[in-house]
Design an enzyme around this catalytic site. Structure first.
Site, PDB file in Angstrom:
ATOM      1  CG  PHE A   1      -2.047  -0.877   1.226  1.00 29.92           C
ATOM      2  CD1 PHE A   1      -3.217  -0.523   0.580  1.00 29.92           C
ATOM      3  CD2 PHE A   1      -1.976  -2.108   1.858  1.00 29.92           C
ATOM      4  CE1 PHE A   1      -4.298  -1.386   0.544  1.00 29.92           C
ATOM      5  CE2 PHE A   1      -3.053  -2.972   1.841  1.00 29.92           C
ATOM      6  CZ  PHE A   1      -4.218  -2.610   1.182  1.00 29.92           C
ATOM      7  CG  ASP A   2       0.496   5.878  -1.569  1.00 32.54           C
ATOM      8  OD1 ASP A   2       1.521   6.365  -1.088  1.00 32.54           O
ATOM      9  OD2 ASP A   2      -0.539   6.525  -1.793  1.00 32.54           O
TER      10      ASP A   2
END
Length: 245
Positions: free
Chosen positions: A12-13
């Site tokens: 994830f960003d």
């Protein structure tokens, strides 16, 4: 064609995807300038440009310090009065107060039933720890990989090389078992494609930062407006799988 559930890891960003950094940045700036009346879009375009420039010049600077460093230039570009050092530091320390999107926490709890969850973020360890403690209650990430750990900021390919190496060495997973999950085309989807990593685009309609590439091409293998929509799709795939068994 690969399915969402054929992956083992969601990387994830965080800021822009899980956390509403655009609202957080505007709110943090307004704390130093209570009468701020500049349009949100103007603030965010100026911030995004300065952030890219500052990250390029100072790839080893922890994100909270980078924010404090760019704050006076941001004020100048917006024709605001020069901030005090304390005000700039307050801006740099604001990351932990940036709010999660309304669907984030519940969606992550659903997704962690199916995947390992990894953070690949342009932040520093202390700032992410503050975010985790205050905005992501009960969410357990299997690994947290920050720009501070890696020594560069996305979209630098070194960040994605670091991710691939970590997944290989820690769990024996290859790139086909990773799915980069992010809002930003610039920071995540373009470099992920160049590295051969599939990606899920969490659009977050109305987002201003994380613009497309030079040709305006949108890069993604799966596309969802929200993380909740992605969790729905994953649950549907998993349900079909178990019905077939």
């Amino acid at each position: 064609m690969a399915k969402l559930t054929s992956h083992k890891v969601l990387s994830f960003d965080v800021y822009g995807t899980l956390i509403d950094w655009e609202s957080g940045i505007v709110t943090a700036l307004s704390h130093g300038y209570p009468d701020l009346k500049i349009p949100r879009v103007e603030i965010l375009h100026a911030f995004h440009k300065l952030e890219k420039e500052t990250q390029s010049r100072h790839p080893n600077l922890p994100y909270s310090q980078l924010l404090a460093k760019l704050h006076p230039a941001l004020a100048s570009q917006l024709n605001l009065s020069p901030p005090s050092e304390a005000t700039s530091q307050q801006f740099g320390d604001s990351v932990g107060s940036w709010p999660a999107f309304p669907d984030t926490v519940a969606a992550l709890h659903r997704l962690q039933k199916h995947f390992k969850l990894v953070v690949l973020s342009n932040t520093d360890r202390a700032s992410f720890a503050a975010t985790s403690d205050t905005q992501l209650p009960g969410v357990v990430f299997d690994a947290v990989l920050t720009a501070q750990d890696i020594g560069s900021y996305k979209p630098d390919k070194r960040n994605f090389e670091f991710l691939l190496g970590y997944a290989r060495d820690s769990w024996g997973f290859g790139k086909d078992e990773l799915l980069q999950t992010a809002q930003s085309q610039f920071h995540d989807h373009y470099p992920a494609k160049e590295m051969g990593i599939r990606s899920a685009w969490i659009v977050r309609p109305g987002a201003i930062m994380g613009e497309q590439g030079k040709k305006g091409e949108e890069i993604w293998d799966w596309k969802f407006d929200t993380l909740e929509e992605m969790a729905d799709a994953v649950d549907n795939e998993a349900s079909v799988f178990w019905k077939m068994k």
